[in-house]
Design a protein around this motif. Sequence first.
Motif, mmCIF file in Angstrom:
data_model
loop_
_atom_site.group_PDB
_atom_site.id
_atom_site.type_symbol
_atom_site.label_atom_id
_atom_site.label_comp_id
_atom_site.label_asym_id
_atom_site.label_seq_id
_atom_site.Cartn_x
_atom_site.Cartn_y
_atom_site.Cartn_z
ATOM 1 N N ASP A 10 0.862 -1.182 0.000
ATOM 2 C CA ASP A 10 0.000 0.000 0.000
ATOM 3 C C ASP A 10 0.900 1.234 0.000
ATOM 4 N N ARG A 45 -8.368 -0.776 -2.027
ATOM 5 C CA ARG A 45 -7.312 -1.106 -1.059
ATOM 6 C C ARG A 45 -7.776 -2.203 -0.105
ATOM 7 N N LEU A 57 2.957 -1.384 4.380
ATOM 8 C CA LEU A 57 2.470 -0.017 4.366
ATOM 9 C C LEU A 57 3.627 0.944 4.145
ATOM 10 N N SER A 64 -0.891 5.443 7.539
ATOM 11 C CA SER A 64 -0.589 4.093 8.016
ATOM 12 C C SER A 64 -1.561 3.685 9.128
ATOM 13 N N ALA A 67 -4.734 2.761 7.575
ATOM 14 C CA ALA A 67 -4.635 1.472 6.888
ATOM 15 C C ALA A 67 -4.713 0.313 7.881
ATOM 16 N N ASP A 86 4.857 -2.256 8.620
ATOM 17 C CA ASP A 86 4.674 -0.817 8.434
ATOM 18 C C ASP A 86 6.024 -0.124 8.322
#
Length: 309
Positions: A10, A45, A57, A64, A67, A86
């Motif tokens: 992402d 997404r 991420l 973040s 997400a 992340d």
Amino acid sequence: MSAEPVVFIDGEAGTTGLGIRERLRALPVRIHSIDPARRKETQARAEAMAAADLVVLCLPDAASKEAVEMVEGLAASGQRTPKILDASTAFRTAPGWVYGFPELSEDQPEAIRQASRVANPGCYPTGAIALLRPLIDAGLMKPDFPVTINAVSGYTGGGRTMIETQEKEGGPAFMLYGLGLAHKHLPEIRQHALLEKRPIFVPSVGHFPRGMIVSIPVHMDLLVKGTTAADLRRALEERYVTSSFVRVCKAENTLVADALVGSDDMELRVHADEANTHVVLTARLDNLGKGASGAAIQNIALMLGVSPA
């Protein structure tokens, strides 16, 4: 998990995302991508997250966090929940998240393997923690040591605005920043290096795209009594003897910041004066390699239980 794990990045269009995507070619995984025209659509997404075994991420902190809430929403609706790696600053000191520096301790690789939430380290903290943590673990440096960290990085780590500023004609040759002494990497460095006192951290950017040197000056008489430069080097060597990416190198009188560009390695050195009164510890790495995408690939391989093909 499927025979060929699925990875969704992402934010794959950013600098770190592109680096991760390129490096993923070496792993037996399948990348799930969104049509570029839909990459900011929440539904697209969410569907990509639900289809993945691991979501990476590569987003700003606030994005973040949003997400992660999306992934948690999948679980709440009864859908399969992917693991998360992340790359932002948002979760590097957060409870329930494992710090993604496999060389941090003997147990860290297994902690990353077992984790569902891993925070990729920052580039500056990677160098600083790599130098400090083994010395504190070995009892050579006390946790209340007054640490000062100086660092210079290539400008690609500073985001689009900094890249544009540096690449235009007449961009600055050298720039100190973070002089409010409250840089966002400080909590991460302090927590994972096991420092009791907040270090003084002075980051800077040079007029070159990639590369990084982190340096930490040390007054030897402030270390545990009797500690020598050889003791410091030995502690580093013992910590990283089995690492494929971190190595302890011979001290040099000069270091060029961009010598490791394109590599996922990191070099550590102990530079000392003849009287053993002063030492400078240095870490050299590629800020987009071991400092970002390279570290992410290490973590992805551990989290998915895969090895380079």
